[in-house]
Motif scaffolding. Structure first.
Motif, short mmCIF file in Angstrom:
data_model
loop_
_atom_site.label_atom_id
_atom_site.label_comp_id
_atom_site.label_asym_id
_atom_site.label_seq_id
_atom_site.Cartn_x
_atom_site.Cartn_y
_atom_site.Cartn_z
N LEU A 12 46.93 -18.27 10.47
CA LEU A 12 48.28 -18.64 11.08
C LEU A 12 48.98 -17.45 11.59
CD1 LEU A 12 50.21 -21.18 11.45
CD2 LEU A 12 51.22 -20.41 9.43
N GLU A 13 49.34 -17.28 12.68
CA GLU A 13 50.20 -16.53 13.31
C GLU A 13 51.24 -17.06 13.71
OE1 GLU A 13 47.88 -14.19 16.48
OE2 GLU A 13 49.71 -13.84 17.51
N ILE A 14 52.35 -16.35 13.38
CA ILE A 14 53.89 -16.73 13.95
C ILE A 14 54.54 -15.76 14.58
CG2 ILE A 14 56.17 -18.06 13.51
CD1 ILE A 14 54.83 -19.39 11.29
N LEU A 49 49.02 -25.54 5.29
CA LEU A 49 48.13 -25.49 6.44
C LEU A 49 47.16 -26.69 5.80
CD1 LEU A 49 47.59 -21.89 6.93
CD2 LEU A 49 47.89 -23.61 8.66
N ALA A 51 47.79 -28.83 3.93
CA ALA A 51 48.17 -30.14 3.65
C ALA A 51 48.59 -30.97 4.96
CB ALA A 51 49.50 -30.12 2.75
N GLY A 52 48.31 -29.90 6.08
CA GLY A 52 48.66 -30.62 7.18
C GLY A 52 49.98 -30.45 7.77
N GLU A 53 50.76 -29.91 6.99
CA GLU A 53 52.16 -29.69 7.37
C GLU A 53 52.42 -28.78 8.48
OE1 GLU A 53 54.92 -28.57 4.29
OE2 GLU A 53 56.65 -29.24 5.59
N LEU A 54 51.38 -27.69 8.47
CA LEU A 54 51.56 -26.90 9.56
C LEU A 54 49.98 -26.83 10.19
CD1 LEU A 54 53.02 -23.48 7.70
CD2 LEU A 54 53.86 -24.88 9.38
N CYS A 55 49.91 -26.61 11.47
CA CYS A 55 48.82 -26.51 12.14
C CYS A 55 48.09 -24.95 12.26
CB CYS A 55 48.88 -26.97 13.64
SG CYS A 55 47.57 -27.44 14.53
N PRO A 56 46.88 -24.88 11.86
CA PRO A 56 46.62 -23.29 11.94
C PRO A 56 46.31 -22.93 13.42
CG PRO A 56 44.64 -24.96 11.38
CD PRO A 56 45.91 -25.66 11.36
N THR A 57 46.49 -21.95 13.58
CA THR A 57 46.21 -21.06 14.85
C THR A 57 44.86 -20.61 15.18
OG1 THR A 57 47.19 -19.10 14.18
CG2 THR A 57 48.61 -20.14 15.49
N THR A 69 41.03 -30.68 11.25
CA THR A 69 41.74 -29.13 11.81
C THR A 69 43.12 -29.90 12.84
OG1 THR A 69 40.00 -28.04 11.58
CG2 THR A 69 41.85 -27.05 12.80
N PRO A 72 46.99 -35.17 12.85
CA PRO A 72 48.28 -34.96 12.55
C PRO A 72 48.64 -35.19 11.05
CG PRO A 72 47.76 -37.23 13.41
CD PRO A 72 46.56 -36.39 13.67
N ALA A 73 49.60 -34.79 10.69
CA ALA A 73 49.99 -34.63 9.29
C ALA A 73 49.71 -35.96 8.46
CB ALA A 73 51.56 -34.20 9.02
#
Ligand SMILES: Nc1ncnc2c1ncn2[C@@H]1O[C@H](COP(=O)(O)OP(=O)(O)OP(=O)(O)O)[C@@H](O)[C@H]1O
Ligand SMILES: [Mg+2]
Lengths: 248, 317, 285
Positions: A12-14, A49, A51-57, A69, A72-73
């Motif tokens: 994950l990159e932000i 990630l 849990a599906g709350e964030l989407c991996p890059t 991958t 949706p959550a």
């Protein structure tokens, strides 16, 4: 050994910052995994990630061989992944009963009887009968965390992700939560709310080494070491970390 | 438990008494007051539609005027084409729900402040479109609704029965499992999503139900006044719904009616001499409510009564 | 030839009006884009600025004085409004409601004091130059120039001094800002005041070219809000670009449709653009 959850090259990159880097890990059926690491290591982000709350890059997540991958959550929950976040999550304006019912009813929205019976079972399991009529904001911190675990179990998940479920909770209640989690995984004899796997984040090393089958030590977004509690305990980075921060 | 059910009983008794007394009120009022009371009920129904979307589902929408205007025109054309009132009202509700689905599906794509913006722009757009299509709407000059003569009291009871019906239906919805999901979304949308709910779907559903109710309010208003115009789409109707709901108490069934009644009363007291300051007053009132009483009159009464009963409980125990 | 000149005229008009629009949106960009406060009253501040310009010009006789005083007065009004609404400014829903209350109050006051009939102010610079056979007022060019200069000053203030840095810091991490010695409440007050003053200035600048009514605020608010969001929060030059695009598109459409239909079409275009742009890349659902 069958694998319940597998991640490959998860990242994950932000804002050009790599918060999670290239994580390959897996969880076998029936396994309990503990994740530890310094503050800001990315432990919560890793769980979010999964849990599906964030989407991996980058990378992918598979549950029982099924690729999750790009889902949706809500699909994570429907596929059997439940999540207890680091911050207490009951809906503050709803009563305890409504919180439990809201978590329980999704699969059977209009069958009142099955919702009722599930609510009762769950309320017994987490022992919160006396507080059903209160609004969730009136609960103590420990009760909120217990309710969080209960709500996460409501969808009868196969995999539970718990982010520091006992941090800030007084000793007795923390022990109850640990016993509950352990019981759910150990005696998976077809009982309701039994689990096939558990991943939890915890700072307290006693809890981690006591509860987990495997331990991962996360630093700067990647697992520095992963293995049995004994192996991890020996690792130099972990020894150093525990010497500085470990509370027993 | 018994304290809770006692409070529930008290609420039920209080609401029945209130509803019944409004029902007999016209026997003691003059013609003008009956007309006013009729309007208050329509405004209450209208504000209730906003309350479902905002007070129960947590979406601050400024788009209710779209449904209000659409409902008024659907009813007008239903009457013009001689479908009769019942069928026209069914068309109004269906039209409002369909429009709600469409507007909702567009609006839920954006989050936070943008959501408010999209609904506001929608409201402005509908007004402009209504102004621009005189062939359909009659523009500013509007259209007459060809109605047979009805007595004022007769009309009151029509609207009264209707308001009661909509109130009960809304009550049933918010107490249902779907209503619980609405309230979860209001509390924390992302968490509801993590519990497996398709929250956007529920939000669109809330919009559709709210759209149907608002359209019915618009239709009934047109039916009562016998006249509709492009101004029925003006954003100020959305603003009214917001203010009535926040004043009366959002997230309650009675709140929107209480708010509409109070502000109509204030407006009448100010009458024509002081009428110009009414908008200023409403603006300041809204600021005051937001700062001091975000849960409105009904919320305040609820808090007072629960404190009172708690104290009594403590004294007894 | 007729069509070409009409289009060129629409372009010129679009650009001058677009720059003015950019100035209005710059105020909201400071308040909403940088400080993160949803301010529905922004359009009303603009409306008050226009009325003040009319009032000062007709009472004191100088439009240029009005151009100086209107932003000051409106800026103070903004600081007052922010002071009153401070307790709820971090809550999006309540600040929408609260600033909407301010909108109703200001709009109602204007209606009470000056009535609903439009007020007109003649241009302080009377000359026109001939453009494709139509007279084009020099004032519009001057107003656009003043706007542009103000925008450059604002850019300098926000990007080349530490003021902009502070604005960003208080929104992103209030606690850290306090620790760094930034007086957070003061930054909010001044930022809000600056945004309101910009609205007041643009209202005054626009006053000689439009009809001044109590209702002029809310519609411009919707347009400006669209521009700020479409351009990306806090990005001044993006907003300028979008403002110009918006009004050029509107101007060109007006040469083919009636003004209402052109406005409708422009709104729809921007709305579609906004909806097609992605939300935050990393959050799901
Ligand atoms: N949405 C985000 N945007 C930018 N950076 C983020 C975001 N979320 C987390 N981070 C950064 O990612 C890093 C990891 O955060 P995370 O919360 O996962 O740490 P953690 O290991 O759970 O720490 P703790 O033990 O304090 O709970 C931190 O440096 C944090 O600042
Ligand atoms: Mg964490």
């Amino acid at each position: 050994m069958k694998e319940l959850l597998v991640t490959r090259g998860l990242g994950l990159e932000i804002d050009r910052k790599n918060i999670i880097r290239d994580v390959d890990t897996s969880l076998a059926v029936g396994e309990i995994k503990g994740v530890m690491g310094p503050n800001g290591a990315g432990k919560s982000t890793f769980l979010r990630l999964l849990a599906g709350e964030l989407c991996p890059t980058s990378g992918e997540i598979a549950l029982r061989g099924e690729d999750m991958t790009s889902k949706p959550a809500r699909e994570f929950n429907k596929s059997g992944i439940s999540y207890v976040s680091q911050r207490p999550g009951p809906f503050p304006d709803l009563t305890v009963e409504e919180n439990v019912r809201g978590a329980v009813q999704r699969g059977s929205l209009f069958s009142r009887r099955s919702v009722r019976s599930k609510v009762d079972t769950l309320v017994d399991l987490i022992g919160i009968q006396a507080k059903l009529g209160l609004s969730a904001r009136e609960l103590s911190y420990g009760e909120m965390r217990t309710l969080d675990v209960g709500m996460a179990l409501a969808s009868e998940p196969v995999l539970l992700l718990a982010d520091e479920p006992t941090a800030g909770v007084s000793g007795d209640v923390a022990d109850e939560i640990i016993t509950l989690l352990k019981g759910l995984c150990r005696s998976n004899d077809g009982r309701r709310f039994g689990l096939d796997g558990l991943i939890f984040v915890e700072h307290d090393k006693g809890t981690v080494f006591h509860l987990a089958d495997r331990v991962g030590f996360l630093r700067e977004g990647r697992f520095v070491v992963e293995g049995s509690p004994e192996e991890v305990r020996e690792n130099r980075a972990v020894v150093q970390y525990l010497a500085e921060h470990g509370v027993d | 438990m018994s304290g809770g059910s006692k409070r529930y009983l008290m609420k039920a008794v209080a609401s029945s008494v209130a509803v019944t007394s409004i029902g007999v009120l016209p026997l003691f009022l003059g013609r003008f007051q009956v007309v006013l009371l009729t309007e208050v009920i329509i405004w209450g129904v209208f504000a209730l539609s906003f309350n479902l979307i905002y007070g129960y589902t947590g979406m601050l929408s400024f788009g209710q005027s779209m449904f209000f205007g659409a409902g008024a025109y659907i009813l007008t054309y239903g009457i013009i084409w001689e479908f009769g009132l019942p069928l026209s009202l069914v068309m109004v509700a269906l039209g409002g729900a369909l429009l709600g689905l469409i507007v909702g599906a567009v609006a839920v794509r954006v989050r936070g402040a943008k959501f408010f913006l999209v609904t506001l722009v929608g409201a402005i757009l509908f007004h402009l479109i209504a102004l621009d299509n005189r062939w359909l709407t009659g523009g500013d000059d509007g259209l007459l609704v060809p109605l047979q003569f009805r007595g004022i009291t007769e009309n009151f009871y029509l609207i009264y029965g209707f308001g009661l019906f909509v109130g009960l239906v809304t009550f049933a919805i918010v107490k249902s499992p779907v209503g619980l999901v609405f309230r979860m979304i209001k509390g924390d949308r992302e968490r509801a999503e993590l519990l497996g709910y398709w929250t956007d779907g529920y939000r669109i559903l809330s919009f559709a139900i709210g759209g149907a109710i608002a359209a019915l309010a618009g239709g009934l208003y047109g039916y009562t006044t016998g006249f509709v115009s492009a101004d029925f789409f003006h954003w100020s109707y959305s603003a009214d719904a917001v203010v009535w709901t926040v004043l009366g108490g959002s997230g309650t069934i009675a709140g929107p009616f209480v708010g509409a009644a109070l502000l109509t009363f204030i407006r009448e007291v100010l009458s024509s001499t002081w009428g110009v300051v009414y908008p200023v007053l409403v603006g300041l009132l809204l600021v005051g409510l937001v700062l001091g009483f975000p849960d409105g009159v009904v919320g305040l009464l609820g808090r007072i009564s629960s404190r009172y009963s708690d104290k009594k409980g403590a004294d007894g125990g | 030839m007729e069509l070409v000149s009409q289009i060129l005229f629409g372009l010129l008009n679009g650009v001058t009006w677009g720059i003015l629009l950019a100035l209005i949106s710059s105020g909201l960009n400071v308040i909403f884009g940088l400080l993160g406060i949803v301010n529905v009253a922004h359009g009303s501040f603009y409306m008050v600025g226009a009325y003040l310009a009319w009032l000062i010009t007709t009472q004191l006789g100088s439009f240029w004085l009005a151009l100086f005083l209107a932003p000051l007065i409106v800026g103070m009004l903004g600081i007052l409004a922010e002071f009153i609404l401070k307790p709820v400014e971090q809550n999006h829903t309540l600040s929408v409601l609260g600033t909407f209350g301010v909108t109703l109050a200001l709009q109602g006051s204007a209606l009470t004091i000056w009535g609903g009939a439009p007020k007109r102010l003649s241009a302080p610079v009377g000359w026109k130059f001939s453009l494709f056979g139509t007279g084009y007022s020099y004032y519009r060019i001057i107003a656009a120039a003043i706007s542009l200069i103000t925008l450059i000053c604002l850019w300098f203030l926000l990007e080349r001094t530490d003021v902009g840095l502070k604005f960003r810091a208080v929104q992103e991490d209030p606690e850290l800002s306090v620790a760094a010695g930034i007086r957070v409440p003061l930054v909010y007050s001044l930022g809000f005041g600056l945004g309101a003053a910009l609205a007041g200035l643009s209202g005054a600048l626009v006053a000689p070219t439009v009809s001044i009514t109590p209702e002029m605020g809310l519609r411009i608010f919707a347009i400006v809000f669209l521009i700020v969001i479409a351009g990306g929060l806090g990005r001044i030059w993006n907003a300028v670009l979008f403002a110009i695009v918006f009004s050029v598109v509107r101007g060109l459409l007006t040469t083919f449709f009636n003004p209402t239909a052109a406005l409708i079409a422009t709104f729809v275009l921007v709305l579609v653009f906004l909806l097609l742009r992605k939300n935050l890349p990393t959050s799901r659902g």
